[in-house]
Every structure is written in C-alpha cells, then in structure tokens.
Design a protein around this motif. Sequence first.
Motif, mmCIF file in Angstrom:
data_model
loop_
_atom_site.group_PDB
_atom_site.id
_atom_site.type_symbol
_atom_site.label_atom_id
_atom_site.label_comp_id
_atom_site.label_asym_id
_atom_site.label_seq_id
_atom_site.Cartn_x
_atom_site.Cartn_y
_atom_site.Cartn_z
ATOM 1 N N LYS A 105 -4.653 36.957 7.992
ATOM 2 C CA LYS A 105 -4.949 35.543 8.229
ATOM 3 C C LYS A 105 -4.657 35.157 9.683
ATOM 4 C CE LYS A 105 -4.346 34.216 3.392
ATOM 5 N NZ LYS A 105 -5.315 35.146 2.999
ATOM 6 N N GLY A 106 -5.086 36.052 10.580
ATOM 7 C CA GLY A 106 -4.907 35.844 12.004
ATOM 8 C C GLY A 106 -6.069 35.081 12.611
ATOM 9 N N ALA A 107 -6.066 35.001 13.926
ATOM 10 C CA ALA A 107 -7.085 34.266 14.673
ATOM 11 C C ALA A 107 -7.625 35.148 15.793
ATOM 12 C CB ALA A 107 -6.481 32.992 15.249
ATOM 13 N N GLU A 142 -15.313 33.290 9.465
ATOM 14 C CA GLU A 142 -14.339 32.326 8.946
ATOM 15 C C GLU A 142 -12.941 32.499 9.528
ATOM 16 O OE1 GLU A 142 -14.682 31.724 4.729
ATOM 17 O OE2 GLU A 142 -16.856 31.613 4.852
ATOM 18 N N LEU A 143 -12.835 33.261 10.609
ATOM 19 C CA LEU A 143 -11.572 33.341 11.338
ATOM 20 C C LEU A 143 -11.451 32.109 12.229
ATOM 21 C CD1 LEU A 143 -11.663 37.004 12.687
ATOM 22 C CD2 LEU A 143 -10.143 36.116 10.908
ATOM 23 N N PRO A 144 -10.233 31.623 12.455
ATOM 24 C CA PRO A 144 -10.067 30.619 13.502
ATOM 25 C C PRO A 144 -10.374 31.278 14.849
ATOM 26 C CG PRO A 144 -8.123 30.720 12.067
ATOM 27 C CD PRO A 144 -8.994 31.897 11.733
ATOM 28 N N VAL A 145 -11.222 30.658 15.647
ATOM 29 C CA VAL A 145 -11.640 31.234 16.924
ATOM 30 C C VAL A 145 -11.421 30.223 18.042
ATOM 31 C CG1 VAL A 145 -13.582 32.162 18.259
ATOM 32 C CG2 VAL A 145 -13.363 32.717 15.825
ATOM 33 N N GLY A 155 -3.004 37.609 16.075
ATOM 34 C CA GLY A 155 -4.425 37.903 15.931
ATOM 35 C C GLY A 155 -4.929 38.821 17.011
ATOM 36 N N ILE A 196 -3.918 30.986 20.521
ATOM 37 C CA ILE A 196 -3.768 31.496 19.158
ATOM 38 C C ILE A 196 -2.358 32.048 18.967
ATOM 39 C CG2 ILE A 196 -6.220 32.072 18.855
ATOM 40 C CD1 ILE A 196 -5.353 35.082 19.252
ATOM 41 N N SER A 230 -14.174 42.359 13.547
ATOM 42 C CA SER A 230 -13.622 41.562 12.454
ATOM 43 C C SER A 230 -13.083 42.425 11.318
ATOM 44 C CB SER A 230 -14.664 40.572 11.918
ATOM 45 O OG SER A 230 -15.752 41.262 11.334
ATOM 46 N N ARG A 274 -17.066 33.018 14.551
ATOM 47 C CA ARG A 274 -16.742 31.869 13.696
ATOM 48 C C ARG A 274 -17.347 32.025 12.306
ATOM 49 N NH1 ARG A 274 -17.677 29.243 18.829
ATOM 50 N NH2 ARG A 274 -15.678 28.478 19.598
#
Length: 153
Positions: free
Chosen positions: A70-72, A117-120, A26, A23, A50, A114
Amino acid sequence: MRALVQRVSEARVRVGSEVIGEIGPGLLIFVCAMQGDSKAEAAQLVHKISRLRIFRDDAGRMNRSVADIKGAALVVSQFTLAADTKSGTRPGFSKAAPPTEGELLYRYFCDQMRQTELPVATGEFGADMKVSLVNDGPVTIWLDTDDRKPRSQ
C-alpha cells in the motif's frame, strides 16, 4: 523508455522553495522517453514497475510489490537517463525524445501509473527540481524497454 526505480521510505521533489510532490514508503521513479518511444513503451514500463516485487515480505525477502505494501509512487522526469557517455567526458543526450514528445509520454506514464490505483505524486517536466529521498535497502533498479526489443544484426 527508461526508468530508474528506487525503493524509498520517503521522497519529495521541490521546485524553488515549494514541495510539489511527496510520498512516504514506495517508489521514486525517474523516467526518460527515448527517441522512437510511444505510449506502448510507457504502458509496458508502468506494468512492469507496478508489479515489481522489491519490497520485503514477512520473511524479509523481496517478494512484495508497491501495491502489496500500500505504498505510493513519486514520478520525476529525467532526460539525463538518455546520457550517452561512449566518447569523451561530456554526455550527449541526442537519444532522448524531443521535449514535446518527452512531456507527452511523461504525462501518459503518470496517468497510467494512476490507473494502477496507487497514490502518485509527480515532479514538473522540464523544471529545475531538487529531489530528496531516503533509499530503503538501498534498492535501485534500472529498467529500459529497449532491452525487450529484438536487436537488428
């Protein structure tokens, strides 16, 4: 359930020579299921992490969540968070959930992350992993769902 959360500008996890999770800005989240934990503890921890406001706002204060920037998230299982060091110099890990339960809760935790809706990205449960990171701040936060349970007298 326990988690060690680090605010990072980047992080990655390797198994052997292969990068399996990576990543940019984040959270690097090390998680450990403890004996007696359930999906409820995993969901509670996801909810807390989160929404954790540990990223800088325009004034430089820690006032934004990972979603706000808008992190991961990079989630890595780490049973050693269950280490008991009260006696001797060799940690004991008997308070960790058994591997089968631990893996189920780790996977559930990742699935719930997930759902935010975060990139994981993830590590590999039970593997010998090499984790590299650039801790931003540095900011490192310890969370334990057991801290929220009433203690018996």
